[in-house]
Design an enzyme around this catalytic site. Sequence first.
Site, PDB file in Angstrom:
ATOM      1  N   LYS A   1      20.883  46.305  68.404  1.00  0.00           N
ATOM      2  CA  LYS A   1      20.559  47.726  68.504  1.00  0.00           C
ATOM      3  C   LYS A   1      19.631  48.039  67.345  1.00  0.00           C
ATOM      4  O   LYS A   1      19.978  47.792  66.182  1.00  0.00           O
ATOM      5  CB  LYS A   1      21.827  48.581  68.440  1.00  0.00           C
TER       6      LYS A   1
ATOM      7  N   GLU B   1      31.748  42.526  76.120  1.00  0.00           N
ATOM      8  CA  GLU B   1      31.223  42.851  74.797  1.00  0.00           C
ATOM      9  C   GLU B   1      32.331  43.346  73.869  1.00  0.00           C
ATOM     10  O   GLU B   1      33.169  44.161  74.271  1.00  0.00           O
ATOM     11  CB  GLU B   1      30.147  43.931  74.946  1.00  0.00           C
TER      12      GLU B   1
ATOM     13  N   ASP C   1      28.610  43.159  69.391  1.00  0.00           N
ATOM     14  CA  ASP C   1      27.838  44.394  69.225  1.00  0.00           C
ATOM     15  C   ASP C   1      28.195  45.003  67.870  1.00  0.00           C
ATOM     16  O   ASP C   1      27.494  44.776  66.883  1.00  0.00           O
ATOM     17  CB  ASP C   1      28.131  45.361  70.380  1.00  0.00           C
TER      18      ASP C   1
ATOM     19  N   LYS D   1      32.436  50.545  80.836  1.00  0.00           N
ATOM     20  CA  LYS D   1      33.170  50.753  79.584  1.00  0.00           C
ATOM     21  C   LYS D   1      34.656  50.639  79.880  1.00  0.00           C
ATOM     22  O   LYS D   1      35.165  51.234  80.853  1.00  0.00           O
ATOM     23  CB  LYS D   1      32.861  52.157  79.021  1.00  0.00           C
TER      24      LYS D   1
ATOM     25  N   ASP E   1      32.250  46.404  78.398  1.00  0.00           N
ATOM     26  CA  ASP E   1      32.189  46.691  76.962  1.00  0.00           C
ATOM     27  C   ASP E   1      33.493  47.336  76.522  1.00  0.00           C
ATOM     28  O   ASP E   1      33.803  48.454  76.902  1.00  0.00           O
ATOM     29  CB  ASP E   1      31.008  47.624  76.658  1.00  0.00           C
TER      30      ASP E   1
HETATM   31 MG   LIG Z   1      28.636  47.937  72.914  1.00  0.00          MG
END
Ligand SMILES: [Mg+2]
Length: 379
Positions: free
Chosen positions: A268, A219, A244, A165, A193
């Site tokens: 997701k 991402e 995303d 992240k 991400d």
């Molecule tokens: Mg993500």
Amino acid sequence: MRITRIETRIVEIPVKAPYVFSHGTLRVFSNVLVWIHTDEGITGVGESSFVPGGGVSEETPESTKPMIDRYLAPQVVGEDPFDIERIHRKMDSAVPRNLIAKCGIDLALWDLMGKAVRQPACTLLGGIVDSRILCTYTLSIDTPERMAEQASLRKSQRYKTLVVKIGPDPETDIQRLKLVREAVGDDVNLRLDANEAYWPDQAIGIIRRMEKYHPEFVEEPVKRWDLDGMAKVARMVGTPISSDESNTSLDSVLQIIRKRAAGIINIKISKNGGLYRSKKIAAVAEAAGIPCIVGGANTYEIGRQACRHFAVSTAQAQMGMGSEGCAPASQSKIDDVTTRVLAYEDVTAGNGYVGLMEGPGLGVEIDAEKVRKYAAVSS
Ligand SMILES: [Mg+2]
């Protein structure tokens, strides 16, 4: 068989340590459990999952429970649970969007249908393409040194892909990636991400500087609505870009493909409205030649099993790229609502892979005592 009643409950389970990403800090899982009852005595269970206060979605547990109880349930009660396209159409006619709320109902329907025919949900979703699912682990934002330590630990547990992240501070982000890469060597995939943290030209500069550490992809580098900006980033860097936050419904995926804003779609189950809609998104991605990954969304084991049923039955999600949504939660929580869960040890035992937990429907059994224990006061 007819649906007679829908029941919902908000269940809150704290995490062992705060989980930090560019949108905010996660301290508790707070999800809505959905039970769908029928006149044949079969009950299906589903889950609407969230990032409370995490800036990811307009929907919250507190808005979703009444959304289901007052507006969606009346569209579903009286229907045959196998008429899933009709049920989604009715829900969409009554309420636009609110895909996380609809996901809770959708998952309960697949659990219910599977139980009714005594088959796992994946059998109804197209059968098994590949029963093994490659797991990924997502590293919470921390100091570069602590993230590197976490990365080493997860490599020792046999994870072959880690998500780093990034977002709050580009210079430190580059240092994070550098130390994590040094810690795991070249035989672990690292994907990044940014959770919308950068603006396009900034993203291009940062990603170019990161490329010497060989990220697998980046991402959601820019704001979710700036598909032109994301397309510019995708054109200007050598690393693939994944969407995303910017993909929720089918129409948003179509826009991403038309603008060539991303080369990977992160599905997701929750934000995409459940298994039925996710299958449709995978079909659109297949037509565009774009692979899908199955992202994690702070789900309990109900949602994780749903992700696994989706992954094993969807060729487009089985293109050698690991999926966080199918793995044990990276945000380690103190408990779950089911009698069984897959744990980090299962990833190690499977050499980086997990399979489905067996059983009809979604293959989970709810622990009623835990639901009572962790039920939100407002629920
Ligand atoms: Mg993500």
